[in-house]
Write an enzyme that holds these catalytic residues in place. Structure first.
Site, mmCIF file in Angstrom:
data_model
loop_
_atom_site.group_PDB
_atom_site.id
_atom_site.type_symbol
_atom_site.label_atom_id
_atom_site.label_comp_id
_atom_site.label_asym_id
_atom_site.label_seq_id
_atom_site.Cartn_x
_atom_site.Cartn_y
_atom_site.Cartn_z
ATOM 1 N N LYS A 194 65.304 37.371 34.923
ATOM 2 C CA LYS A 194 65.881 38.165 35.603
ATOM 3 C C LYS A 194 66.485 37.388 37.153
ATOM 4 O O LYS A 194 65.835 36.528 37.727
ATOM 5 C CB LYS A 194 65.128 39.243 36.383
ATOM 6 C CG LYS A 194 64.866 40.163 37.534
ATOM 7 C CD LYS A 194 64.423 41.648 37.981
ATOM 8 C CE LYS A 194 65.412 41.877 39.138
ATOM 9 N NZ LYS A 194 63.476 43.136 39.171
ATOM 10 N N LYS A 252 68.817 39.223 33.321
ATOM 11 C CA LYS A 252 69.847 41.073 34.167
ATOM 12 C C LYS A 252 70.060 39.883 35.420
ATOM 13 O O LYS A 252 69.486 38.934 35.820
ATOM 14 C CB LYS A 252 68.371 41.096 34.458
ATOM 15 C CG LYS A 252 68.807 42.734 36.387
ATOM 16 C CD LYS A 252 67.861 43.375 36.333
ATOM 17 C CE LYS A 252 68.151 44.114 37.304
ATOM 18 N NZ LYS A 252 67.493 44.557 37.819
HETATM 19 C C1 PBG Z 1 62.716 46.102 40.732
HETATM 20 C C2 PBG Z 1 64.731 46.385 40.253
HETATM 21 C C3 PBG Z 1 65.666 45.963 40.579
HETATM 22 C C4 PBG Z 1 67.280 46.547 39.788
HETATM 23 C C5 PBG Z 1 66.698 47.183 38.328
HETATM 24 N N1 PBG Z 1 64.537 46.669 39.230
HETATM 25 C C6 PBG Z 1 65.871 45.752 42.265
HETATM 26 C C7 PBG Z 1 65.654 44.058 42.536
HETATM 27 O O1 PBG Z 1 65.047 43.083 41.447
HETATM 28 O O2 PBG Z 1 65.620 44.298 43.582
HETATM 29 C C8 PBG Z 1 68.166 46.294 39.951
HETATM 30 C C9 PBG Z 1 68.732 47.075 38.842
HETATM 31 C C10 PBG Z 1 70.599 47.728 39.466
HETATM 32 O O3 PBG Z 1 70.792 46.509 40.260
HETATM 33 O O4 PBG Z 1 71.079 48.257 39.351
HETATM 34 N N2 PBG Z 1 62.410 45.822 40.642
#
Ligand code: PBG
Length: 328
Positions: A194, A252
């Site tokens: 991520k 992601k």
């Molecule tokens: C937080 C989380 C995020 C997303 C999924 N889980 C945001 C972040 O890490 O700040 C983003 C998903 C999206 O933008 O559609 N744990």
């Protein structure tokens, strides 16, 4: 004289192109992320994500039935919490919002596969995915809370927990805790690679979960989410998560990371998921609104590309729209 090669012969008509198509989308490829809010009969439009809603538990069950009937096998739940504190304690309550949502879904539509986000950002008053100690995100203390959160979801009957926090060692800690408590059948969908991305902006609007602008709070998530310049590091993170017990690993965001999805799916023999995130959704909606791209064409091109790169499942806000369009 050599015969001219004519690859265009296989592109000549729509029916020929269908026959030789290498990648096909199906509603079963999709996981719909859903935002859950307290109350009853609530279906609140999200300003930063047109077409997406915060749903109360009763509405969530109805929507899940509709999604399942369209052939979408799974949803991924995110909690909208007004209650926020430094330790994210609303995340692991037995009667918390997500825990209630899981129970209602398992009673109302047991065949739907339910995944839940495991991270503290919607529940902390600073907006980070873990807990802060002396202004830093403390890894092992965060893993303890995240494990508690995952266990509370398992107790409510979840099918998979999806840790999205990027702390070190959390997959192993969660796997051991689940097994110790008799939840060996609960799966782990690990957000393994991520990245610290600007494309999460609309999502943070949906949950009011952006890191707060405060002196004692790191302004971004770059000490735990990955640097977008790196791909070898993604392979290392994924290998660690598989070793620790991840059933499915995720990359992601998806669109600017198709090379990472491709390498991951070539390298590992577990399914690779991809998250087509909120900003990617928003870019298509905005460009379509301006008349610069056709919304449905762009949606299908992007989703097909993510699958072509090697994703076995796609978390996308287009799940429902794509499933409906695929039916006709
Ligand atoms: C937080 C989380 C995020 C997303 C999924 N889980 C945001 C972040 O890490 O700040 C983003 C998903 C999206 O933008 O559609 N744990």
């Amino acid at each position: 004289m050599d015969l001219i090669q004519r690859p265009r012969r296989l592109r000549r008509t729509a029916s020929i192109r269908t026959l030789v198509r290498e990648t096909r989308l199906h509603p079963a490829d999709f996981v719909q992320p859903i935002f859950v809010i307290g109350g009853e009969g609530v279906c609140e439009p999200i300003d930063s994500m047109p077409g997406q809603y915060r749903l109360s538990v009763d509405e969530l069950v109805k929507e899940s039935v509709a999604l399942y009937e369209l052939g979408i096998p799974a949803i991924n739940l995110f909690g909208y919490s007004e209650e926020k504190d430094p330790g994210g304690s609303a995340s692991y309550r037995e009667d918390g919002l997500i825990q209630q949502a899981i129970r209602a879904l398992k009673a109302g539509i047991p065949e739907m596969s339910v995944q839940t986000d495991v991270a503290l950002d919607p529940y902390t008053d600073h907006g980070h995915d873990g807990v802060l100690v002396d202004g830093e995100i403390a890894n092992d203390a965060s893993v303890e809370v995240l494990t508690r959160m995952a266990l509370s979801h398992a107790e409510a009957g979840v099918d998979w927990v999806a840790p999205s926090d990027m702390m070190d060692g959390r997959i192993g800690a969660i796997r051991v805790a689940l097994d110790d408590d008799g939840f060996e059948d609960v799966g782990i969908l690990a957000y393994s690679a991520k990245y610290a991305s600007c494309f999460y902006g609309p999502f943070r609007g949906a949950l009011k979960s952006a890191p707060r602008k405060r002196d004692d709070v790191p302004e971004d998530k770059k000490t735990y989410q990955m640097d977008y310049a790196n791909v070898d590091e993604a392979i290392k993170e994924i290998a660690l998560d598989i070793e620790e017990g991840a059933d499915v690993v995720m990359v992601k965001p998806a669109l600017a990371y198709l090379d990472v999805i491709a390498r991951a799916s070539e390298t590992f023999d577990v399914p690779v998921a991809a998250y087509n995130v909120s900003g990617e959704y928003g870019m298509i909606l905005a460009a379509a609104e301006k008349g610069w791209v056709d919304r449905e064409d762009a949606m299908f091109e992007v989703l097909t590309a993510i699958k072509r790169a090697g994703a076995s499942m796609i978390l996308t806000y287009f799940s429902k729209e794509a499933a409906i369009a695929l039916r006709v």
